[in-house]
Write a protein that holds these residues in place. Structure first.
Motif, PDB file in Angstrom:
ATOM      1  N   VAL A 190      11.761  -0.597   2.382  1.00 62.97           N
ATOM      2  CA  VAL A 190      10.950  -1.591   3.085  1.00 62.97           C
ATOM      3  C   VAL A 190      10.926  -1.284   4.575  1.00 62.97           C
ATOM      4  N   GLU A 191      12.092  -1.176   5.181  1.00 62.89           N
ATOM      5  CA  GLU A 191      12.144  -0.959   6.630  1.00 62.89           C
ATOM      6  C   GLU A 191      11.680   0.440   7.009  1.00 62.89           C
ATOM      7  N   SER A 192      12.059   1.470   6.239  1.00 63.41           N
ATOM      8  CA  SER A 192      11.645   2.830   6.588  1.00 63.41           C
ATOM      9  C   SER A 192      10.131   2.977   6.505  1.00 63.41           C
ATOM     10  N   SER A 193       9.512   2.343   5.509  1.00 63.31           N
ATOM     11  CA  SER A 193       8.054   2.396   5.386  1.00 63.31           C
ATOM     12  C   SER A 193       7.386   1.671   6.545  1.00 63.31           C
ATOM     13  N   ALA A 194       7.921   0.501   6.908  1.00 61.43           N
ATOM     14  CA  ALA A 194       7.347  -0.253   8.023  1.00 61.43           C
ATOM     15  C   ALA A 194       7.423   0.546   9.322  1.00 61.43           C
ATOM     16  N   ARG A 195       8.533   1.224   9.552  1.00 63.22           N
ATOM     17  CA  ARG A 195       8.672   2.027  10.777  1.00 63.22           C
ATOM     18  C   ARG A 195       7.734   3.236  10.764  1.00 63.22           C
ATOM     19  N   LYS A 196       7.515   3.801   9.610  1.00 65.82           N
ATOM     20  CA  LYS A 196       6.615   4.954   9.498  1.00 65.82           C
ATOM     21  C   LYS A 196       5.158   4.550   9.708  1.00 65.82           C
ATOM     22  N   TYR A 197       4.765   3.433   9.103  1.00 69.20           N
ATOM     23  CA  TYR A 197       3.349   3.080   9.055  1.00 69.20           C
ATOM     24  C   TYR A 197       2.881   2.199  10.207  1.00 69.20           C
ATOM     25  N   ARG A 198       3.762   1.429  10.805  1.00 67.32           N
ATOM     26  CA  ARG A 198       3.310   0.510  11.846  1.00 67.32           C
ATOM     27  C   ARG A 198       2.577   1.212  12.989  1.00 67.32           C
ATOM     28  N   PRO A 199       3.057   2.352  13.513  1.00 64.75           N
ATOM     29  CA  PRO A 199       2.344   3.011  14.612  1.00 64.75           C
ATOM     30  C   PRO A 199       0.980   3.562  14.226  1.00 64.75           C
ATOM     31  N   LEU A 200       0.682   3.598  12.923  1.00 70.75           N
ATOM     32  CA  LEU A 200      -0.605   4.130  12.480  1.00 70.75           C
ATOM     33  C   LEU A 200      -1.728   3.094  12.525  1.00 70.75           C
ATOM     34  N   VAL A 201      -1.378   1.819  12.648  1.00 72.09           N
ATOM     35  CA  VAL A 201      -2.409   0.769  12.617  1.00 72.09           C
ATOM     36  C   VAL A 201      -3.473   0.984  13.692  1.00 72.09           C
ATOM     37  N   PRO A 202      -3.117   1.240  14.959  1.00 71.32           N
ATOM     38  CA  PRO A 202      -4.166   1.479  15.971  1.00 71.32           C
ATOM     39  C   PRO A 202      -5.033   2.699  15.650  1.00 71.32           C
ATOM     40  N   LEU A 203      -4.418   3.752  15.099  1.00 74.27           N
ATOM     41  CA  LEU A 203      -5.187   4.942  14.732  1.00 74.27           C
ATOM     42  C   LEU A 203      -6.230   4.596  13.678  1.00 74.27           C
ATOM     43  N   PHE A 204      -5.832   3.870  12.647  1.00 72.88           N
ATOM     44  CA  PHE A 204      -6.783   3.539  11.590  1.00 72.88           C
ATOM     45  C   PHE A 204      -7.847   2.552  12.064  1.00 72.88           C
ATOM     46  N   ARG A 205      -7.483   1.646  12.958  1.00 75.24           N
ATOM     47  CA  ARG A 205      -8.509   0.766  13.518  1.00 75.24           C
ATOM     48  C   ARG A 205      -9.583   1.597  14.218  1.00 75.24           C
ATOM     49  N   ASP A 206      -9.157   2.591  14.975  1.00 76.19           N
ATOM     50  CA  ASP A 206     -10.112   3.459  15.671  1.00 76.19           C
ATOM     51  C   ASP A 206     -10.967   4.242  14.681  1.00 76.19           C
ATOM     52  N   LEU A 207     -10.333   4.830  13.671  1.00 76.99           N
ATOM     53  CA  LEU A 207     -11.067   5.656  12.711  1.00 76.99           C
ATOM     54  C   LEU A 207     -12.077   4.830  11.920  1.00 76.99           C
ATOM     55  N   VAL A 208     -11.686   3.631  11.516  1.00 79.90           N
ATOM     56  CA  VAL A 208     -12.565   2.783  10.709  1.00 79.90           C
ATOM     57  C   VAL A 208     -13.806   2.366  11.490  1.00 79.90           C
ATOM     58  N   THR A 209     -13.674   2.169  12.799  1.00 76.22           N
ATOM     59  CA  THR A 209     -14.801   1.672  13.595  1.00 76.22           C
ATOM     60  C   THR A 209     -15.668   2.796  14.166  1.00 76.22           C
TER      61      THR A 209
END
Length: 255
Positions: A190-209
């Motif tokens: 749970v925690e390792s996945s959250a630490r891996k994926y959380r910094p990707l949210v801004p990247l995916f917001r940019d890519l999606v738009t």
């Protein structure tokens, strides 16, 4: 098994919890029922190849194939993508990264760029070069020793997805299942996945738009909502481990 109508209305993680792999397979077949026979056959071949390659793989509490099925179903159901090459690539998006040697018919333990190249060539032979290109774009390269793996992962995604809009679509669906679905994970993952994926949210917001991302406005809005939900869940896990109310709210919202 429930009626087809009821199965089609269920959130995918609910299908997983109640009916498991069999339910997700049934849901996938329902989602693709209107496809041309030749396209359904290609999808069936890809699904069985993925099932064979990942037969011994698990994601904490479930067979790995469940993840691949959810990604493919989301592409069809929620984002109205009917491009069969893209759906085939979604089913196989981890095949080369996780099972290059077996896919390529190389000795067990073979790895590195040669094994990856041979596995992608096999995907091209079995399906077509476009499918192989999409799978290649979402396949992680070998990590350089001495550098942070998560930083290398983020850099790879930014470069690879920046140049390939359809690979971008596959990866954002993969992220949706991993990120929003983190709340269904247990233990240290749970925690390792959250630490891996959380910094990707801004990247995916940019890519999606981006204007060249091949999704309609409704699909983009839905994904942005899913990214918000993923961020909420990451915050509940990483910022509020002693706040049961925050975790309860995050768990209550289905993804």
């Amino acid at each position: 098994m429930s009626s087809p109508t009821y199965l089609m209305t269920m959130p995918l993680h609910a299908v997983t919890e109640v009916y498991g792999e069999a339910g997700l397979r049934d849901r996938f077949h329902l989602e693709t029922a209107a496809f041309a026979p030749a396209d359904r056959e290609r999808l069936a071949v890809a699904l069985e190849l993925a099932a064979a390659l990942h037969r011994d793989d698990r994601r904490v509490r479930e067979p790995y194939l469940n993840h691949l099925l959810r990604v493919a179903i989301r592409i069809i159901r929620y984002y109205r993508v009917t491009d069969v090459d893209v759906i085939v690539a979604a089913l196989l998006h981890d095949a080369v990264e996780d099972h290059a040697a077996e896919l390529a018919g190389l000795p067990a333990g073979s790895s590195g760029s040669a094994a990856t190249g041979a596995a992608l060539a096999e995907v091209a032979r079995r399906f077509n070069p476009r499918v192989a290109g999409l799978v290649g774009a979402v396949t992680n390269p070998e990590y350089e020793p001495g550098r942070d793996r998560n930083e290398q992962y983020r850099a790879h995604l930014a470069e690879s997805l920046g140049r390939d809009p359809w690979a971008r679509v596959i990866k954002v669906f993969d992220f949706t299942d991993n990120g929003v679905g983190v709340i269904h994970t247990t233990g240290d993952k749970v925690e390792s996945s959250a630490r891996k994926y959380r910094p990707l949210v801004p990247l995916f917001r940019d890519l999606v738009t981006r204007s060249d991302t091949p999704l309609d406005a409704a699909a983009r809005a839905h994904i942005l909502g899913q990214l918000d939900l993923a961020e909420e869940r990451f915050a509940a896990i990483l910022d509020g481990p002693d706040d049961p109310a925050a975790i309860s709210v995050a768990r209550s919202r289905q993804g």
